[in-house]
Each structure stands twice: as C-alpha cells, then as structure tokens.
Design a protein around this motif. Structure first.
Motif, mmCIF file in Angstrom:
data_model
loop_
_atom_site.group_PDB
_atom_site.id
_atom_site.type_symbol
_atom_site.label_atom_id
_atom_site.label_comp_id
_atom_site.label_asym_id
_atom_site.label_seq_id
_atom_site.Cartn_x
_atom_site.Cartn_y
_atom_site.Cartn_z
ATOM 1 N N GLY A 173 -4.819 3.856 -8.041
ATOM 2 C CA GLY A 173 -6.009 3.124 -7.605
ATOM 3 C C GLY A 173 -6.065 1.758 -8.277
ATOM 4 N N SER A 181 -4.509 -6.318 -4.858
ATOM 5 C CA SER A 181 -5.479 -7.041 -4.024
ATOM 6 C C SER A 181 -6.010 -8.262 -4.755
ATOM 7 N N GLU A 209 0.846 -1.206 0.000
ATOM 8 C CA GLU A 209 0.000 0.000 0.000
ATOM 9 C C GLU A 209 0.873 1.244 0.000
ATOM 10 N N HIS A 252 -3.583 -0.649 -6.782
ATOM 11 C CA HIS A 252 -4.091 -1.230 -5.529
ATOM 12 C C HIS A 252 -5.059 -2.365 -5.844
ATOM 13 N N TYR A 253 -5.898 -2.131 -6.853
ATOM 14 C CA TYR A 253 -6.863 -3.165 -7.227
ATOM 15 C C TYR A 253 -6.133 -4.425 -7.707
#
Lengths: 392, 1013
Positions: free
Chosen positions: B840, B847, B822, B843-844
């Motif tokens: 963004g 994950s 992160e 991050h997606y």
C-alpha cells in the motif's frame, strides 16, 4: 454562528412508498424495476429481498431465480415524486431553508435553533414522527454542522432514528468510516485509495491537502476537505428547474432504427406540446440513450433558432439521434431533454408565413384531438407505421 | 442459351450465400452446361469449383469480380487463356497487396487473355482509352439502369452483355444475404445502404427466365453466349507438382546429390548393412522416379536452420528422411512401413511435417521467404467457417442483444453437434433455461450460417514455394500478422493446384526442451543430446516416473487420459527394458483415441498376460507387437494386403479414405471390396467381418506408428529431464504456456515434486521462469497487464547496471506506465528489496512521485516513506489473495483451495493421494477443476470425464449421464467443489464415480448468483 444542518433520508424510498400504498406488502421481499422485461435492472430492494442476496442493479431475471417469492413492482416515478414532495413539505415545516436533493432526500438548515440544543433535537424527532405518522414512511435523520457530515450521519442511522454529530466532532465521527462514504470517492478514486491501503477516512485525513492534490489531482483537495469533515456549501432553497425532460423505456429493447427514430420523434412532439402549453420555446436539445448493456451515450446541440414547433424539434432530435446512436446493441431507454427554454416570443411576423401558419394549425388540431381522445389517437404517418410495427 | 457469367459462392466472404456444390447442382438442375464462378476479389474455391463441376457434368468458367478497395468501381474478369489466368492472379494479388491499387491501371497492365465486364462506366472508358475495346463489355445486371448502360454502350461503342450478378441460390435466400452483409459490415439489416447489397433479383435463374427478362436486348444476350463459349473452351489444368528446384553447389542434379548424401550417411550409420542399403535403394528409386529429390533436399535445408526440430508424420517412416536428419526415428530398428509415406500409385506429393520451437517458427518462415524471394513463397491459408457458436453470436449481435446475454447462451452450446432444436430440447444444460423472445429465431437462422466461411486465416505451418512466382498459379494476400498467404487452403493447394506443401510447425515442448537443455549446460556444465532416446528409456529414474504416471509436463504423455493409462500399465513397465518402454509408449500414444475404450481394455488384459489368439494366422507377423490388436494406420494397409489381397496401392487408398475422412460412400465401397477380397482368399466370414469392423474404427482418429515414435522420442527426453533436473524442467515448462495443463496445475506439480515456488522478485526474476536445486521462481512473464517490452527493460537494466537497491532506485532507473506499476507492486516484485515497506505504501510513494512530475533527485523519498508507512494500511490476507488472482490470473503462492480453509478444517475428506486406499467406498473430496472432456455414450447421452486437484494431487472423476444431468451446470468456470462418489479401481488406477457435487458454503451465495446467471 454555528451551523446545524439536518439531512432527511428515506432508506429504499420507492419500496417504502409501495408499502405505504399496499400495506400487505410489508415484510415481503420486494423489488422495484423501471420496466417489467426479463432484462430489467432492479432500482430498489426491500430488506427481505436483500437477505435473499438480491441487490440494486441486479438483473430481474437473476433476482427472480434467487428468490422465487420476490414481488416485483413497476417504478412509478410520478407517485414517488409526489411522495418526495410530501417529505419536502414536512422538511419545510422544520425550516424555511430546505433543499430537496433526490427522491426522499432533503437538507434543512436548522441554524436558527442553534442556541438551544434540546430544541434542535426536538425538531428532528418531531419530524421523524410527522413523517412516520402522517405520511407513513420511516426516515433516517442526520444532524451535523454541515451537509456532508449530516448526509453521512443519515446514511448510518437506522429507520426512524437520528444520528447526531456534535460540532467539532466531525473528524472524529468520520475517522473510522470507510472512504467510500465520501461523495468525492468515485470508482476510480476508490481503486487508488484501496491500492494505497487508504481505506478509512481517518487514514486520508492524515495527509496534507497538497499531498492529496499530488496524488489525486483536483479531487485531492476535495478529498482532503471531505475527509476532515469540511463542507461550507449552503443549504439552498428549492429552485424550480426551467428545463424539461421526456423519456421513454422501449419495450422490448430494440435496435431497429426506424422504431427508435419514431420514438424520438414522438418524444419531440411531446416536448413541443408541453412547451407550447407553457408558452415556452427551446434553445437547446439533448438526447441520451441507454443501451441494453447499460452503456450510455449522450449528445446535445443548440437549435438554429428558438422554437416550439414539432417540425423543428423533430428535425433536431433526429439529427441528435444520428450522432448518438453509434452501436448495434439494442436501445432500452431514450431521454430527450430540453435543458434551456425561454418564454415564447410575442413578436409578430412582418410578412405572412403561410407554411408556418399551416403547420401551427395542424399542430393545434392534433393537440385538440389528443386532448379529447388520448395521445395515441392521432400522429404523423411515419409514427403510425412504427406503432404498428411495435405492436407486432 | 443464356449462361451465367457472374456468380458468387459463399467464398465471396459476406456476400454469397451458397456453396459451390449447391450452385453447381442447381445449375445442372436448371439445364446449364457451363457456369462461371466469380467470387469477390479471390479464387478461394477454385479447386472445389472444378470438382463440383466435374461431379455435375458442367464446364467450369473461372473468373473473379474485382472490387476497388474504395468506391463502387468493379469489374468481372474472365480468363480465356492460360496467360489470362496468370494475369487474373496478378491483378487479384495486386488488389490485396498494393497500397495505391488502381483497378483501371491493373487491368490495362494485365489485360491480355481476359474478358472484362463492368457497369462502372468511368472504368470502362479508362480501359478502352488505354487499350481499345477488345474483350470489353458493358454489363446489364439487375438493380441497375439498363437504359443508362445501353446508352453508354451506344456512345462508347463497347458492346453490352447480360449477367444476373448471382449472389444467392433462390429468391428466398435474399434475407440470408442481407444478414450476411450486415454481419460483414457490422451494421444492422435496416441500416444497410443500396450499394452494400445485391438486388433481390440476383439469384440463380434459369436460362429461359433470363432470356425472357432481357428479351429486349438480343445483342447483349448473344454477347453473353459468345463470351461463355470462348471462356468455356479454356481448360485450366495443374498436372505437375509445383516445388522449388534444389541447386547444388557443383552443378549436379538433385537426384545425384540426394543419392550421394543418403548413401554416404547410411553406410556410416549402419555400417553398410545390406538390408539397410537395399531399403535405401528402394526408397531412392521411388523418390527419383517421382522427381521428389528436390523436395527432400529443400526440406533438409530448412531443417538445418534450427538445432531443435522434430520431423514427424509419415515422413518419419522413410530411411532417406532419417539419414538426411530430417527425422529422428530410425525406421529400421522401429520397423516402420515406408509404403504409408510414398508408393508408386501416390500421385500427390509427399507430406513432410516438421516441428520447430514455437518461437523460432516465424524467423524460419521469414528466412525461407528471403531465400526463395517474396514473390515465390507464401503461406497456405485456412478458410475459417462459422461454427454454431459464432453464428449464434453474430446473429444475436445483429439483433442488438448485449454481449453478456449472448455469452450466457453461447456458453451452453459448447460441444454442440447435430440439430440445434434437438440439442436445446434434450441437452441437460438447457434444462430450466428460458430463452427470451428473440432467441428462437436467432437459433433457427444460425443453422443456415453454420459452415459459411467467415474469414481467411493462416495454416499453422504450411509454406508453398513456386520457382517461377506464386502469382502464376494462385493469387496471394496479406494476413493480419503480415505474412503473405495464398487464397486456397491445404486440400485445394495440394490436390488441385499440386503445390508441394512444406509444413513448418510450431511446437511448445521443443521450446521447453531447448530452454531446459540450455539451462543445464549453463548451470551444470552438462551438454545433453535429447535425441538419444535409448539412454532415457534405460534410465531407472525416468522409467520410475513413467511407471508411476508422474509425467505431467512431459510432451505427449501428460494428458489426463494418458496419465490414467500409465497408472494402469505402470507396474508392467517397472522392470522392462528400454526398447519395451519405448514400444509400449508408442502403442499407448496411438491406442488412445475416441471410441477405443474396449480396445484399450483388451490391450491391458493381454499386456498383463491374458490369453489371446490372432484372428487369422496371417495377422500374427503384422500385429504381434500390438498383441493382436490393430493400432496404427499402417495396420490397415498391411491387413488389407494380407487378408484381402489388396495391392500396396489399393491398401493405401483404403487407409487414405478412412483417415482423410473421405465420403461414406467411398469408404463403404472399399470395405465391401475388402470383405470380398477376404472371401476370395478363403478367410472365414466372421474374421472378415470382425477385421472390417476393426478397420472402420480408424475413421474417427488414428495415428501412424512413425508419428507416434517421433513424439515418444521427445516425450522420453522430457521425462528424463524431469526426472534428473526437475527444477530446471518445470521452470522451462512454466515459461511456455501451451501444455495440456494450466499454469496453476504445473505449479501444483512443482509442489508435489518438492520444489518451492518463489514469487517474482525484481532482483532475481528473469522474464521467463527460472529454477535451481529445490526451487522454481516465477518469471515476469506471469504478471498480467505489463508489456513484454517493459519486462525486457527491467531485466536488461538490472543486467547492465546492477541490482536494484531500493524501490526509489527502481523508479529512477526503469520507466514504466502507471497501470503497469500497479501490477508490478501487487505482484510483490519489490517486497524483498523493501521489506519495511508494504505494498500500500509503495502505491502511495509511486503516486506521489508521479504527482511531483517524476523528479530525478529523490529528496522527498525518505520523508514520504515514513509517512506512507504510518498512514497506509497493509493488505489483509484476503486482499493479498485477491491481488494475486488479479495479477497472475490464479493463486500462485498457495493452492486455490486455501480460500476455503474454514470448511476444509471441518470437513471429513479424503485426500487425492490416498484415494487408492478407499477402493469400493463412498468418499468425499475437495477439488479444484483443472480439465474436462465431454463425450457421448453409445445411446448418445452426454457424460464427462473430469480431472480435479487438491493440495495432495490430481484425481480423476467420471460423471455418467445421470450425474452429468444433475451437476453439469455446477461445473462451469473455476471454483472449488466438494465431490462425493464411489472409488473404482482398475489395474491399480483409481477413478471417482461421481454421485454428488456441491459448492463450498463460503462461496455458496456467489455460486448461487453465477449458477442462476
């Protein structure tokens, strides 16, 4: 058959109830706090207080410095509960299937009027008027095909207003809204959504359930459903809870174990009195502690035998306290719960139990005295000592 | 008569309440002739105890109460021979260092010369069983069953003895004892159990009271007297300095080796100059006479372990130190006074302070430990005493107050001094503050806790070495970072135990210098010698930086007050020669000290040609270089010798009394002696009084010339590097936190130097910051929340297997934790390798990859990449700034004032760089607070100096008492402010005399809530 669920929500319910009790408070910056100490945390604020920068969850001392005219009112749970019951009664007039959710919040199932859209809206407006005219509070109503969407719609509606979402439009309605409106989005989920740039419900809805499950585990499936406006949970008629909860706010906050132990014992006695009055017996006890820094701790355990005797309840409560109280920070709130109760056994003892009978007689005598002269009139010796300490 | 054989001072951490001085004074008042000090598990205060006993005419009895690490087993041990003392130290060291310590076994092993007193029957039985009953006693003490003890005594045949197990001075101190115990054990007073606390009767009673109380046990009382007499007859003395023996390879003595090396080097370096050789001979004579040749040679050995060092302190005045390459300053050309370092009368060993690169310090200490053996070397300890804020915090925690509330109050106490009630009543920060009910009692009790030792820590660099084992002199224990330390702090170590202390200190600026020099050698192929200060001082670019006060980042000459002084004196240095630049910097670095504003002003006046006369003709040769003003510590010695006729020894006593903050009484006596000496020598009374006042100013804080000169050499080296290799120098500066200014302030300095600040990048950033040409790149070190190990792994993987080609490539090659990833994404580490992918989406993708169980084949990647780019929203400008603050702790891509662009565009403000054009005018500036210093006026009113920064530069502001009263509460925390005031100019330096401070409208609400809180 299409479902039509209405959600009645009274914004800042405690504030509206206080204004109803004292109409002169209307238009004033108001805050409701559970206790009046400087470190009290604000539970509800009026619009005027909001404009001064005061927020729910803020320390009272800070709020008072931000707004010198702030009127601070004590949190009167009994009064609010009675008001909430009035709201519920009005909801019950709308529909035979109504579910109270929280103070001033009710779901009602209007599916019976599904065939006549105009009638649906009429019912809602009539309810708004009823609540406004007869109870004196201004609700916000949301009408949609399920509980989730109707709840969000009510949150977006202003006071004395209805926000209606037509069946099939749920997804479209939710799309531009911030993801934090979804109940599944807690702090942790919100942080991850924020990091991924998925701040609008519409962005989340683009993803398959399987993708979201990969990203958020179990919450992912619920997130997918909620983002798409899917909620099949039925409106459940009110069911009277069998459990009992006894709480006390310590004024001032204290980390004196003797005082805290005394208060826990007092709560256990209150629990015992109520259980005996209702011919019930406890199966399990729980104890929750809220510290002065808002951190909480909770433990529960099963009683060795079902009981409503003060001695048994106190013994268990003190053991629970030892397991729960692990920090030096002062305690602000103690809550003793009796989550599982059963009717008192009527089986008589085969052999005489002189000690138990003696305790029962003492408990009865104490109850009689308390009934006549008040709860503070009599108590067990350690409690009296603690009471004196507290008054110092 | 009864004697107390079991007494604890507040050095029994968390047990005793009284200082050894108070205990001894009280014992004397009670008519005692002997007293024991038996602190728990240590001889922490042995030196103070002997001194207090000497001051009060008492005979000290050394002892310790040893408590078993687990369980209630304990014994009081009192040595009655030198061997017994050594055994005691061994037992305590074993108690602290051995994992499976057994008290019974340790006592049995080192029993000779010790009296053993205990009320743990099992322990007594075990010891008696293994080694007989000699010097073994059953303790009768308050709070324990006397009849049980007597019964055990009768059955076991071990004689009884009486103690009062003293933990506090008066009966009323019991409450304080309870609080200390609760604080120490992290409990509340109510939850303390019986074993945790002493008896309420455990206070220092008179012999009569004790005899009456134990009248039924005459045998036990008689034993107490007998043991006291035996132990008091043992006199513990440390008369000879303790230091390691240098052993030369060829069997020559240390004196011979030292003389040989020093003479050879001096002849080579100074071409056999007679004056130099004469001075060298004089120094060698004193060193030989004192037997300190070993010390010099050992220090030389230690210094050789690193390439980048800086010898400082009084040792820099020694020619021997210089020729041994321990110090860099040439004492001949700098005319340094040797008597300050070593003279005939000085009985304590010489103090050689050595700075090493901070990150090399630990390996060097480890090497010393290995060289001399674990049992023969140890660090010196620090006794950390509770200050007001810590005392308040601990008591408030005891009362159960939440941390947030405690922090609000303790924050108000920064800069506290004196009486707490007065402070609360008078200090402007407390205006309008209403404290809740518990606070008055907490604040009152806190005064009692101030000064009580709370824990042991390590001296920044002190190492002692005993050739025959440390445990023969003082016990050792392990510190938190694993190093072994002795139990005494530096004063007791040097003055009482007579250890020679080797100071191996860490210096961040040496790391900066080292890294910068390495980078220059690597990038430019130039190998520079930083010790050549003449080249630096002769360099025009370097002089220009100094003359224009642009030395931010340069060691020792970068503080806010130094920059202001340089601004004033700068014009006079533009055309000065190298020696003058060096001399002036040495003077300036010494003249800046508390309460010396008048001195500085007078020096500036004289520097720019103002007329002056010497107070006395004899002062001319001494004070000529400092224009008639006493600046250095040596000036005290020389003035006292010249005017008052003090001998070298007496003069050094006066200097030491002033600079070592000895008792006021001693200082007053010596000053009176000085004035009397002046009178005797016919010095006019007015001159005697004026010079005495000047000498007294050294009480607060002062430097010696040798020390300043050592640091100025480093300062000049740093300035030279900044002038010629700004990118490399600032990169090295940013890589080593610990300078005077913050990371943010150094980034602004980079911008002012015309350097571009580049964000971290996965393919270009190293762990440390890097620089070249016109850019500086932030290193991975600046990213918070990522382990050092991970940062090293990223760089190592890149260097081993080549550059990362994509985000997926990075995921595949470097394993990192979720929360670290992160931070790395938010730091923009992958923005250059994935320009099409916003953060963004990254991050997606991460994950998603984690959700899939981190598969090695990345088949899913391209498909999900498209989807992520479509669905995830890129961050807005505000969100990016928020992320930057979260990741780096400050804004790095732009100045923090950029947050308030809306107001700044409307505001008519003056920029910091243009402030000098507005002298005498009222102006408004926008500023980001970077550093401050609170002082008090002569009327004891608080005021504050601040340095603020805007996009163009740093400006200095002063809040005089009235302004301070009004605005001090606004200056809490980091936030942009609008500052208005009158511009004042002095010798070309501008300062803003603040008349108003306000918050930015954008942040008004946030500020309001913070200020109220």
């Amino acid at each position: 058959m299409d479902r039509h669920i209405v959600h009645i929500s009274v914004p800042s319910f405690p504030i509206q109830m206080e204004v109803r009790r004292l109409p002169r408070l209307k238009g004033w910056p108001l805050a409701v706090v559970p206790n009046m100490g400087k470190r009290a945390i604000i539970q509800a604020v009026s619009l005027e207080a909001l404009r001064s920068g005061i927020r729910k969850g803020m320390l009272l001392s800070v709020a008072q410095k931000l707004c010198r005219d702030l009127e601070v009112l004590p949190y009167d749970e009994r009064y609010y509960r009675s008001g909430s019951e009035e709201v519920f009664a009005v909801a019950c007039k709308m529909s035979p299937i109504a579910e109270p959710v929280n103070l001033g919040k009710v779901f009602a199932d209007l599916s019976f009027a599904a065939r006549d859209a105009r009638r649906l809206v009429d019912i809602c407006w009539r309810t708004v008027n009823d609540l406004h005219n007869s109870i004196g509070i201004s609700p916000a109503l949301g009408l949609a095909s399920n509980k989730l969407v109707s709840m969000i719609a009510a949150r977006l509606a202003s006071e004395n207003d209805l926000c209606q979402v037509a069946g099939g439009d749920e997804k479209k309605f939710l799309q531009p809204l911030s993801a934090h409106h979804l109940p599944v989005v807690d702090r942790k989920v919100w942080r991850r959504l924020w990091l991924m740039g998925l701040r609008l419900i519409g962005s989340i809805a683009c993803f398959e359930a399987a993708d979201l499950a990969l990203l958020f585990g179990r919450s992912g499936v619920r997130l997918h459903e909620q983002a798409n406006g899917i909620d099949f949970t039925p409106v459940l008629p009110a069911k009277k809870s069998s459990g009992r909860v006894f709480g006390e706010i310590l004024v001032p906050d204290t980390n004196d174990v003797e005082v805290i132990r005394a208060r826990v014992c007092r709560l256990a006695e209150s629990a015992g009195m109520e259980l005996r009055a209702n011919r019930l017996q406890a199966l399990r006890l729980s104890l929750a502690i809220e510290y002065a820094d808002a951190r909480q701790a909770e433990h529960s355990h099963k009683l060795s035998r079902r009981s409503s005797a003060d001695a048994d309840l106190k013994d268990s409560a003190v053991k629970l306290l030892a397991a729960t109280l692990r920090r030096r920070v002062s305690v602000r709130v103690i809550t003793l719960g009796v989550p599982e109760v059963v009717p008192a056994a009527v089986q008589l003892d085969l052999f005489p139990q002189p000690l138990a009978e003696k305790h029962q007689r003492i408990e009865k005598a104490i109850e009689v005295i308390r009934g006549r002269f008040g709860v503070e009139a009599i108590g067990y010796a350690p409690l009296r000592q603690s009471a004196v300490r507290l008054s110092i | 008569m009864f004697r107390h054989l079991s007494v604890r001072s507040f050095y029994s951490f968390g047990c005793g309440t009284a200082s050894v001085e108070r205990l001894c004074a009280r014992a004397k008042a009670l008519g005692c002739t002997e007293i024991a000090l038996t602190d728990v598990n240590g001889l922490y205060a042995i030196g103070w105890f002997f001194k207090a006993c000497e001051d009060n005419g008492l005979t000290p009895i050394v002892g310790v109460e040893v408590r078993h690490p687990s369980g209630p087993c304990r014994a009081v041990l009192l040595p009655f021979t030198r061997q017994g003392y050594s055994h005691l130290c061994h037992i305590i060291s074993a108690r602290h260092l051995e994992e499976n310590f057994s008290l019974a076994e340790a006592i049995t092993r080192w029993r000779e010369g010790l009296v053993i007193i205990s009320d743990t029957f099992a322990l007594l039985a075990a010891i008696a069983g293994r080694g007989g009953r000699a010097n073994l006693y059953v303790e009768l003490r308050p709070g324990r069953s006397r009849s049980e003890a007597m019964a055990f005594s009768r059955t076991s045949g071990i004689p009884p003895i009486v103690t009062n197990d003293v933990h506090f001075l008066e009966r009323d101190d019991y409450a304080l004892h309870l609080k200390l115990r609760a604080i120490h054990l992290k409990k509340t007073v109510k939850t303390l159990e019986g074993d945790h606390v002493a008896s309420p009767e455990a206070w220092l009673k008179s012999a009569k009271q004790m005899q009456e109380e134990f009248a039924s046990y005459p045998e036990a009382l008689a034993n107490t007297e007998r043991v006291a007499a035996i132990c008091a007859s043992f006199r513990l003395e440390f008369s000879r300095p303790i230091f390691p023996q240098f052993t030369g390879a060829d069997g020559r003595s240390a004196d011979e080796v030292l003389r040989d090396i020093a003479t050879t080097t001096a002849q080579r370096k100074y071409c056999g100059s007679p004056a130099v050789m004469e001075r060298l001979e004089k120094e060698l004579e004193i060193i030989t006479r004192k037997g300190f040749a070993h010390t010099f040679l050992v220090m030389r050995d230690i210094v050789k372990k690193s390439e980048h060092t800086c010898g400082r302190g009084s040792a820099a005045a020694s020619l021997v130190s210089h020729v041994l390459e321990i110090t860099d300053v040439d004492p001949i050309s700098c005319d340094l006074y040797f008597g300050r370092f070593l003279n005939d009368a000085r009985t304590d060993p010489p103090d050689i302070d050595m700075d090493f690169c901070r990150d090399e310090r630990r390996p060097i200490i480890d090497a010393v430990f290995t060289q001399y053996g674990e049992a023969n070397a140890a660090m010196v300890a620090n006794h950390n005493c509770m200050g007001m804020r810590q005392a308040i915090r601990r008591l408030a925690e005891l009362e159960g107050l939440p941390q947030s509330e405690i922090a609000l109050v303790t924050r108000l106490f920064s800069g506290w001094g004196g009486n707490i009630a007065d402070f609360c009543a008078t200090h402007p920060r407390f205006r309008g503050v209403k404290l809740s009910d518990k606070w008055p009692m907490i604040l009152k009790d806190a005064e009692q806790l101030v000064g009580i030792p709370s824990h042991l820590s390590l001296h920044p660099g002190g190492v002692v070495i005993a050739p025959d084992g440390i445990d023969n002199y003082i016990p050792r224990q392990r510190s938190k970072n694993g190093l072994i330390a002795i139990q005494t702090e530096k004063d007791q170590t040097e003055d009482f135990l007579k250890f020679v202390k080797f100071d191996i200190l860490g210096n961040t600026s040496l790391c900066v210098l080292r890294d910068c020099l390495c980078a220059i050698e690597k990038d430019c192929g130039v190998r520079l010698q930083y010790r050549d200060w003449r080249r630096s001082a002769a360099d025009a670019k370097t002089r220009a930086l100094i003359a224009t006060a642009r030395t931010m980042g340069c060691f020792h000459i970068e503080s806010a007050s130094f920059l202001q002084l340089l601004e004033k004196i700068g014009p006079g240095l533009k055309s000065a020669g190298p020696q003058k630049v060096f001399d002036v910097l040495v003077i300036l670095s010494s003249i800046i000290r508390p309460a010396s504003n008048d001195n500085i002003k007078e020096f500036l006046r004289r520097f720019f040609g103002g007329p002056f006369t010497y107070l006395h003709p004899k002062l001319e040769p001494i004070l000529a270089e400092t224009l008639g003003l006493p600046v250095y510590q040596e000036h005290v010695n020389l003035m006292a010798m010249a005017l008052a006729g003090f001998s070298e020894v007496e003069a050094d006593q006066l200097r030491k009394a002033l600079t070592a903050k000895k008792s006021e009484k001693l200082i007053r006596t010596l000053i009176q002696k000085y004035v009397a000496g002046c009178r005797h020598n016919g010095v006019p009374e007015e001159v005697a009084q004026t010079t005495a006042r000047q000498i007294l100013q050294f009480v607060h804080y002062s430097f010696l010339k040798a020390h300043s000169a050592s640091y100025v050499i480093l300062a000049l080296a740093c300035t030279y590097l900044k002038a010629h290799y700004p990118a490399l120098f600032m990169a090295a500066r940013l890589s080593h936190p610990g300078g005077f200014w913050s990371f943010r302030a150094y980034l602004s300095e980079c911008t002012r130097l015309g350097l571009r600040v580049l964000m971290p990048d996965v393919n270009n950033s190293r762990v440390e910051c890097t620089g070249r040409d016109d850019w500086v790149r932030i290193g991975l070190m600046a990213i918070k929340g990522v382990r050092q190990q991970t940062k090293n792994k990223i760089v190592a993987e890149r260097e081993k297997n080549g550059r990362f080609v994509s985000f997926a490539d990075f995921l595949r090659r470097v394993p990192v934790e979720d929360d670290e990833m992160e931070q790395l994404i938010m730091a923009g580490l992958f923005d250059r390798i994935e320009p099409q992918l916003h953060q963004g989406a990254m991050h997606y993708l991460y994950s998603h990859w984690v959700g899939l169980g981190k598969p090695a084949p990345m088949d899913w990647y391209s498909e999900q990449r498209q989807r992520a780019c479509r669905a995830c929203q890129p961050y807005g400008e505000k969100e990016k700034l928020h992320n930057e603050i979260e990741v780096f702790g400050t804004l790095v891509s732009r100045h923090p004032l950029a947050q308030c662009q809306a107001t700044l565009s409307r505001l008519r403000r003056v920029m910091a760089k243009d402030l000098h054009r507005h002298a005498g005018k009222m102006v408004t500036l926008a500023g980001w607070p970077i550093t401050s210093k609170e002082v008090t006026t002569r009327q004891e009113e608080p005021m504050e100096f601040w340095a603020f920064e805007d996009e163009s530069g740093v400006f200095h502001a002063v809040l005089f008492p009235r302004a301070y009263q009004k605005f001090c509460r606004l200056l809490v925390g980091e936030r942009p402010l609008l500052i208005s005031g009158m511009v004042q100019q002095e010798y070309g330096a501008v300062t803003l005399n603040v008349v108003n401070i306000s918050k930015f409208p954008e942040l008004a609400n946030q500020g309001k809530q913070e200020a109220v809180a």
